[in-house]
Design a protein around this motif. Sequence first.
Motif: not given
Length: 464
Positions: A273-275, A278-283, A292-293, A343-346
């Motif tokens: 979820x957003x927030x 540790x995502x950095x260069x995520x999917x 799209x960010x 926001x890398x929430x995928x």
Amino acid sequence: MKNIKNFVLLLSAFAVVSCDNTLNLAPEDSLTVDIIFGSETLAGNALNGMYSSLQSSNTLSGIPDTMSEWQSDNVEFVGSFPTFDEIYTFNTLSDNTSILNVWNAHYFSLNQSNMIIKNVPLVPGTTFTTAERNDMIGQARFVRALLHFKLSQLFGKQLKQDPTGNSLSIPLQLEPYNGVVLRPTRNTLKEVYTSIENDLLFARTSITNTAKEKATAAAANALLARLYLYQERFPEAATAANTVIGTAGISFAANYSFYNNPSTEHIFQLQNVAGDTGFAESFSKLYSPTAFGGRGDAPFSTNLIAAFAAQGTDLRYTTLTRSGVDAKNRTSVFTTKYPNGVNNQDDPNVLRVSEMYLIRAEANLRGAVLIGGVAPLDDVNRIRNRATLAPLTSVGLPEILEERRKEFCFEGLRRMDLLRNNLPLRSTGMPSAAVATPTSDKVVFPIPQRERDNNTNLVQNTGY
């Protein structure tokens, strides 16, 4: 998965500072093992912390699976990261920091799983039952198996390239860090696979949890099915996959809306979820165009686009793609399996039931068995029907591998599908095709040079 108390993190620090022989196991602001595992509730927090660490982009949320896609024929790399470009062009160096980060993150989480396996039996309390303890231990052993499995696919030869299984793979980590810096050797692939199987056999009979954002007995069976397929133990692969297909609460989804949503399609899926950190260069960042960010680093390869176009309208292409500007300022095609670059929430798609149908199909075909009573052709056509493709009238291994390519593109399975069948990772005419053969040195990642500087027992892979 929401941010959760990660009490084990401080005790996993060895994974990122293993060069220091004078580590302090319990600094003043840390928690000791006795405190972390002082009650059933606190042990549960430690378990949550293990899952939280898996959300890192260097474990399950992007980079390792995307690296494997870059080595295959599905995805281009058009970004500016030199460490990623090395992998895409098969020019990897032993001091590649992105590979080091993947190594560290996996061993970081492995230590967390080992702490749970070691200490949950020692948690005080007569109301903490044996079944509840074994459930936690089984979940941790599933995670340990998953991480060892993923590392073994990147850092050593596969069985098709060395059928003996005696080639060097990774160091198995089966005990938690206890303050003494160890310098292990690399285990053979045969030893690693035996350890993975043992963990999963325990997990599938011990886990009582049924929430899919954590390990379940079905997830253990699903990973066993994948392991047995990679080992060409076809009747066992088909049996494990068939067991998952028959599990309550797991079923083939009617359409592709299951991505980033709860669904019967999922067997094990981290829920971000957003927030979350540790995502950095995520999917999300790598596979999303700039509008799209995302970074726009990883669009479809022209080869994959052509593969989809060859058989007409395929919903896996028409409904799961979008056009956008890539990192080279070109208009390219991107997947929408991970659409939220802002926001890398995928959610990572770690295990889902579509794979079980295709494992059962391949294992029944190659093992000349009919486990589940369903012909391989029918399992393959089930996958094709959801994509609105015409049914096949006959099926062989090439057709199954083609369906696996289209069904799981961008999910990190393509490289191993090619290696385990001794097929080139790139087709003729694709970039770096000449050095993308199954036996090429740079198909296997290097043991990170920093690890070898600190541990001379780690033999380097050929070509580095």
